[in-house]
Design a protein around this motif. Structure first.
Motif, short mmCIF file in Angstrom:
data_model
loop_
_atom_site.label_atom_id
_atom_site.label_comp_id
_atom_site.label_asym_id
_atom_site.label_seq_id
_atom_site.Cartn_x
_atom_site.Cartn_y
_atom_site.Cartn_z
N ASP A 92 0.76 -1.32 -0.03
CA ASP A 92 0.12 0.08 -0.14
C ASP A 92 0.79 1.18 0.12
O ASP A 92 0.33 2.29 -0.52
CB ASP A 92 -0.96 0.02 1.39
N GLN A 139 -8.07 -8.39 -5.14
CA GLN A 139 -8.24 -6.99 -4.87
C GLN A 139 -6.59 -6.31 -4.73
O GLN A 139 -6.35 -5.26 -5.28
CB GLN A 139 -9.00 -6.45 -3.59
N SER A 185 -5.20 6.34 -6.21
CA SER A 185 -5.65 5.09 -6.49
C SER A 185 -6.54 4.77 -5.31
O SER A 185 -6.21 4.75 -4.03
CB SER A 185 -4.40 4.34 -6.41
N ASN A 195 -0.61 -0.61 -10.67
CA ASN A 195 0.29 0.32 -10.07
C ASN A 195 1.40 0.83 -10.86
O ASN A 195 1.89 1.70 -11.11
CB ASN A 195 0.71 -0.07 -8.51
N PHE A 215 1.65 2.53 -3.57
CA PHE A 215 0.59 2.80 -4.38
C PHE A 215 0.48 4.50 -4.52
O PHE A 215 1.00 5.22 -3.41
CB PHE A 215 -0.56 2.36 -4.15
N SER A 255 -9.40 2.46 -4.98
CA SER A 255 -10.25 1.12 -4.91
C SER A 255 -9.52 0.15 -3.91
O SER A 255 -8.34 -0.34 -4.11
CB SER A 255 -10.28 0.45 -6.40
N CYS A 256 -10.35 -0.47 -3.21
CA CYS A 256 -9.95 -1.61 -2.15
C CYS A 256 -8.74 -1.39 -1.33
O CYS A 256 -7.76 -2.11 -1.36
CB CYS A 256 -9.83 -2.82 -3.22
N ARG A 257 -8.71 -0.13 -0.93
CA ARG A 257 -7.54 0.48 -0.11
C ARG A 257 -8.09 0.83 1.16
O ARG A 257 -9.39 1.84 1.22
CB ARG A 257 -6.67 1.36 -0.65
N ASP A 291 -0.45 3.28 -13.06
CA ASP A 291 -0.38 4.50 -12.22
C ASP A 291 0.85 5.17 -12.13
O ASP A 291 1.07 6.23 -12.30
CB ASP A 291 -0.77 4.33 -10.93
N ASN A 310 -4.43 -3.93 -7.83
CA ASN A 310 -3.83 -2.75 -7.47
C ASN A 310 -2.37 -2.68 -7.82
O ASN A 310 -1.74 -1.83 -8.29
CB ASN A 310 -4.29 -2.35 -6.08
N ARG A 362 -7.66 6.96 -10.47
CA ARG A 362 -7.99 5.50 -10.69
C ARG A 362 -8.93 4.90 -9.85
O ARG A 362 -8.46 4.91 -8.39
CB ARG A 362 -6.83 4.59 -11.21
N TYR A 363 -9.89 4.34 -10.08
CA TYR A 363 -10.52 3.33 -9.14
C TYR A 363 -10.95 2.01 -9.87
O TYR A 363 -11.49 2.06 -10.89
CB TYR A 363 -12.21 3.92 -9.03
#
Length: 300
Positions: free
Chosen positions: A70, A163, A77, A171, A73, A79-81, A174, A167, A188-189
């Motif tokens: 995490d 998930q 970003s 990444n 990232f 989603s799912c964090r 990203d 990511n 970004r999602y």
């Protein structure tokens, strides 16, 4: 009977955890098969559910490596964090429009893109290469690779690890957008992304660069029917809302799904979540109607 069942469940869980620990230590862990079913959310999606034993392993992997990954990232970003999610992504969207438009005094163009069949298109070897750059423990690598290879192609919707993997995979994209293309206002999602600028030609030129990077580095492609550039004033559909410069309208499909979720099995936590979502935009009539229906149900 209920007490016996709970004791039995607890015993089996402890037994599974002990066995999994031994398999990880010995390097003999293998992933079992999946149970397949479909859900409509709103379109039909294929879900693959792992066994309890393997879901325990998914959680163990996630808890062990998520804090490290995490930190890699980008900020935008969502989603799912932890401490991210839809609400913060929507707030960031509103903030970027305001900043780029200089408080609605300039025209803002928004490039919106969607990565086609993202979960199903994840390349196992590329994902493994990304992971191996950060994790060197052989036993950890063996377990993570076993989860990746448990699915013949891509990664399954339904795994907690999926998930994290999506990511981690995206990444790479990203970082390319932020560091190579030098995009400052980007969100970004999951497999959707938006880029904000007052320069439409610059956004148009980004599309080819993005397509080439996704194809050459991640074996992914943009959905040809879901890539477009629009002004903020004309309204852009993103994360269940149609966004304009000064107001935001709940998308019809989102509204229908909300009512289908809440009624007839009304749960307080679900209601609270949707009421929080409705605070984002211009939804006075919808919120009033929703609360009236909830009160009517309570009176029955």
């Amino acid at each position: 009977m209920k007490k016996f069942f709970l004791i039995s469940l607890s015993f089996n869980l402890s037994h599974n955890i002990f066995d999994l620990k031994e398999e990880v230590i010995s390097g003999s862990y293998y992933h079992g098969n999946y149970e397949f079913f479909q859900i409509r959310e709103p379109k039909l999606r294929d879900i693959h559910k792992a066994t309890v034993r393997d879901r325990i392993m998914h959680h163990a992997i996630y808890r062990a490596v998520y804090p490290y990954f995490d930190k890699l990232f980008i900020f935008d970003s969502y989603s799912c964090r932890l401490d991210k999610g839809t609400h913060k992504a929507l707030a960031r969207f509103k903030s970027f429009v305001r900043k780029e438009s200089l408080n609605n005094t300039k025209t803002v163009w928004i490039l919106k893109g969607d990565i086609r069949k993202c979960f199903a298109s994840i390349d196992h070897q590329i994902l493994k290469n990304i992971i191996s750059r950060h994790i060197i423990c052989p036993k950890s690598i063996q377990v993570i690779y076993a989860v990746i290879d448990s699915f013949p192609k891509g990664i399954p919707l339904g795994n907690l690890t999926s998930q994290l993997f999506i990511n981690l995979y995206l990444n790479e994209f990203d970082q390319y957008v932020k560091r190579v293309l030098k995009v400052s206002k980007y969100i970004r999602y999951a497999d959707d992304f938006v880029i904000f600028s007052r320069n439409k030609i610059w956004l148009e030129n980004l599309i080819l660069d993005i397509k080439i990077f996704l194809a050459d580095n991640l074996k992914l492609e943009l959905h040809p029917d879901k890539v477009f550039i629009k002004t903020a004033s004309s309204g852009l559909d993103f994360l269940g809302w149609v966004h304009f410069e000064k107001y935001h309208i709940l998308r019809t499909r989102t509204k229908i799904r909300m009512y289908q979720t809440i009624f007839p099995d009304t749960k307080s936590e679900v209601i609270a979540s949707y009421l929080g979502l409705l605070d984002y935009g211009n939804t006075f009539k919808i919120k009033t109607d929703l609360l009236e229906k909830i009160e009517h149900l309570k009176d029955l």
